[in-house]
Design a protein around this motif. Sequence first.
Motif, PDB file in Angstrom:
ATOM      1  N   SER A  91      15.719  -9.838   7.322  1.00  0.00           N
ATOM      2  CA  SER A  91      14.560 -10.627   7.776  1.00  0.00           C
ATOM      3  C   SER A  91      13.303  -9.778   7.915  1.00  0.00           C
ATOM      4  N   VAL A  92      13.095  -8.918   6.937  1.00  0.00           N
ATOM      5  CA  VAL A  92      11.918  -8.060   6.897  1.00  0.00           C
ATOM      6  C   VAL A  92      10.912  -8.665   5.926  1.00  0.00           C
ATOM      7  N   ARG A  93       9.639  -8.678   6.300  1.00  0.00           N
ATOM      8  CA  ARG A  93       8.601  -9.176   5.399  1.00  0.00           C
ATOM      9  C   ARG A  93       7.959  -7.994   4.671  1.00  0.00           C
ATOM     10  N   VAL A  94       7.951  -8.049   3.364  1.00  0.00           N
ATOM     11  CA  VAL A  94       7.377  -6.985   2.538  1.00  0.00           C
ATOM     12  C   VAL A  94       5.941  -7.339   2.196  1.00  0.00           C
ATOM     13  N   LEU A  95       4.998  -6.510   2.652  1.00  0.00           N
ATOM     14  CA  LEU A  95       3.586  -6.713   2.339  1.00  0.00           C
ATOM     15  C   LEU A  95       3.202  -6.045   1.023  1.00  0.00           C
ATOM     16  N   ALA A  96       3.822  -4.929   0.701  1.00  0.00           N
ATOM     17  CA  ALA A  96       3.503  -4.217  -0.536  1.00  0.00           C
ATOM     18  C   ALA A  96       4.612  -3.201  -0.805  1.00  0.00           C
ATOM     19  N   TYR A  97       4.741  -2.823  -2.072  1.00  0.00           N
ATOM     20  CA  TYR A  97       5.707  -1.781  -2.432  1.00  0.00           C
ATOM     21  C   TYR A  97       5.250  -1.105  -3.708  1.00  0.00           C
ATOM     22  N   THR A  98       5.769   0.089  -3.931  1.00  0.00           N
ATOM     23  CA  THR A  98       5.723   0.719  -5.250  1.00  0.00           C
ATOM     24  C   THR A  98       6.953   1.589  -5.381  1.00  0.00           C
ATOM     25  N   LEU A  99       7.493   1.637  -6.580  1.00  0.00           N
ATOM     26  CA  LEU A  99       8.629   2.499  -6.880  1.00  0.00           C
ATOM     27  C   LEU A  99       8.184   3.535  -7.894  1.00  0.00           C
ATOM     28  N   MET A 100       8.190   4.787  -7.481  1.00  0.00           N
ATOM     29  CA  MET A 100       7.817   5.897  -8.347  1.00  0.00           C
ATOM     30  C   MET A 100       9.091   6.524  -8.922  1.00  0.00           C
ATOM     31  N   PRO A 101       8.979   7.403  -9.922  1.00  0.00           N
ATOM     32  CA  PRO A 101      10.186   7.997 -10.497  1.00  0.00           C
ATOM     33  C   PRO A 101      11.067   8.740  -9.495  1.00  0.00           C
ATOM     34  N   ASN A 102      10.443   9.318  -8.445  1.00  0.00           N
ATOM     35  CA  ASN A 102      11.245  10.112  -7.510  1.00  0.00           C
ATOM     36  C   ASN A 102      11.076   9.728  -6.041  1.00  0.00           C
ATOM     37  N   HIS A 103      10.401   8.610  -5.764  1.00  0.00           N
ATOM     38  CA  HIS A 103      10.303   8.154  -4.386  1.00  0.00           C
ATOM     39  C   HIS A 103       9.857   6.697  -4.351  1.00  0.00           C
ATOM     40  N   LEU A 104       9.919   6.126  -3.158  1.00  0.00           N
ATOM     41  CA  LEU A 104       9.501   4.735  -2.998  1.00  0.00           C
ATOM     42  C   LEU A 104       8.597   4.602  -1.783  1.00  0.00           C
ATOM     43  N   HIS A 105       7.737   3.594  -1.836  1.00  0.00           N
ATOM     44  CA  HIS A 105       6.861   3.233  -0.725  1.00  0.00           C
ATOM     45  C   HIS A 105       7.056   1.756  -0.405  1.00  0.00           C
ATOM     46  N   LEU A 106       7.095   1.441   0.865  1.00  0.00           N
ATOM     47  CA  LEU A 106       7.132   0.058   1.325  1.00  0.00           C
ATOM     48  C   LEU A 106       6.135  -0.109   2.470  1.00  0.00           C
ATOM     49  N   VAL A 107       5.390  -1.192   2.445  1.00  0.00           N
ATOM     50  CA  VAL A 107       4.624  -1.614   3.618  1.00  0.00           C
ATOM     51  C   VAL A 107       5.286  -2.902   4.065  1.00  0.00           C
ATOM     52  N   LEU A 108       5.875  -2.879   5.239  1.00  0.00           N
ATOM     53  CA  LEU A 108       6.710  -4.002   5.664  1.00  0.00           C
ATOM     54  C   LEU A 108       6.528  -4.305   7.141  1.00  0.00           C
ATOM     55  N   VAL A 109       6.890  -5.522   7.497  1.00  0.00           N
ATOM     56  CA  VAL A 109       6.880  -5.961   8.893  1.00  0.00           C
ATOM     57  C   VAL A 109       8.323  -5.987   9.369  1.00  0.00           C
ATOM     58  N   GLN A 110       8.630  -5.163  10.365  1.00  0.00           N
ATOM     59  CA  GLN A 110       9.998  -5.098  10.870  1.00  0.00           C
ATOM     60  C   GLN A 110      10.428  -6.444  11.440  1.00  0.00           C
TER      61      GLN A 110
END
Length: 275
Positions: A46-65
């Motif tokens: 039940s997490v809301r994802v505001l934004a993401y990107t997946l890079m070759p060696n890492h990931l980023h998420l902006v999310l609402v817990q």
Amino acid sequence: MGRRKRMNLPEVTFHVTARLHNREPLFTGLERRVVGIMLESAELYSVRVLAYTLMPNHLHLVLVQGDEPLGRIMQAIGRRTALLVQSVTGQAGHVFERRYFAVPCLDAEYLRNAIAYVHLNAVRARICDTPDAYEWSSHDEYLHCDDSVAHHHTIAYHAGLRLFAEEPDGSLSDCQRGYAAFLRYRCYRDALAEQSENKRKTSPAVASPQLIGGDRHWLLEFASAAERAADSLRAVPVPPPDLRTIALRTIEDAQSEAVLEQLRLGGRSREETEL
């Protein structure tokens, strides 16, 4: 010394990063499956994802817990992606280099910059020239999402996009214009930072876009949780920051050699001195 326990902050927005061991590009070729794991895990917890990107060696998420601690979703993502990487590559041992890194976004401008940072990550890494050219992020959804996304309980791009509204009751297209303007501003600031001191002095000043509607959206949707989180964080003794770790994390995503050389030179700008 034991690891510091993470705080449980329901409804608070976080910028989360997780990096692969030795920065190996093990996500290459697995992008669609890893993005699927990220979004499926968000729905499960039940997490809301505001934004993401997946890079070759890492990931980023902006999310609402959600109601569950943030570690639950990150454990799920880490476990499933690690098993996927191991099954495809035959690699044994650790896949991620360390625990995920999470920063709460406690004001509108910080959250806007977190979203922009995530969507510009591939540009800053010199993988592509524009965010439009990178497939594995939510940037394209920000440009083309419609009102059907507004009521999705996991995909919250609509809520993120509203942070860029220029007018208090701006339409979706108004939000998209504000978003595009903010990304252009961030790209200009990035290009400015790479110029010499003399060129920076003669470059025209560009003000950050005035996103009044986005600020109002922040107050209505995110501010209450941010205020509760700020109160909780003030109540917990915080150890002195590990400045070396902060510097390394910043430099890792921004072409380390160029940045290090720039910081070694004299005549640093105030922003570089603060960094």
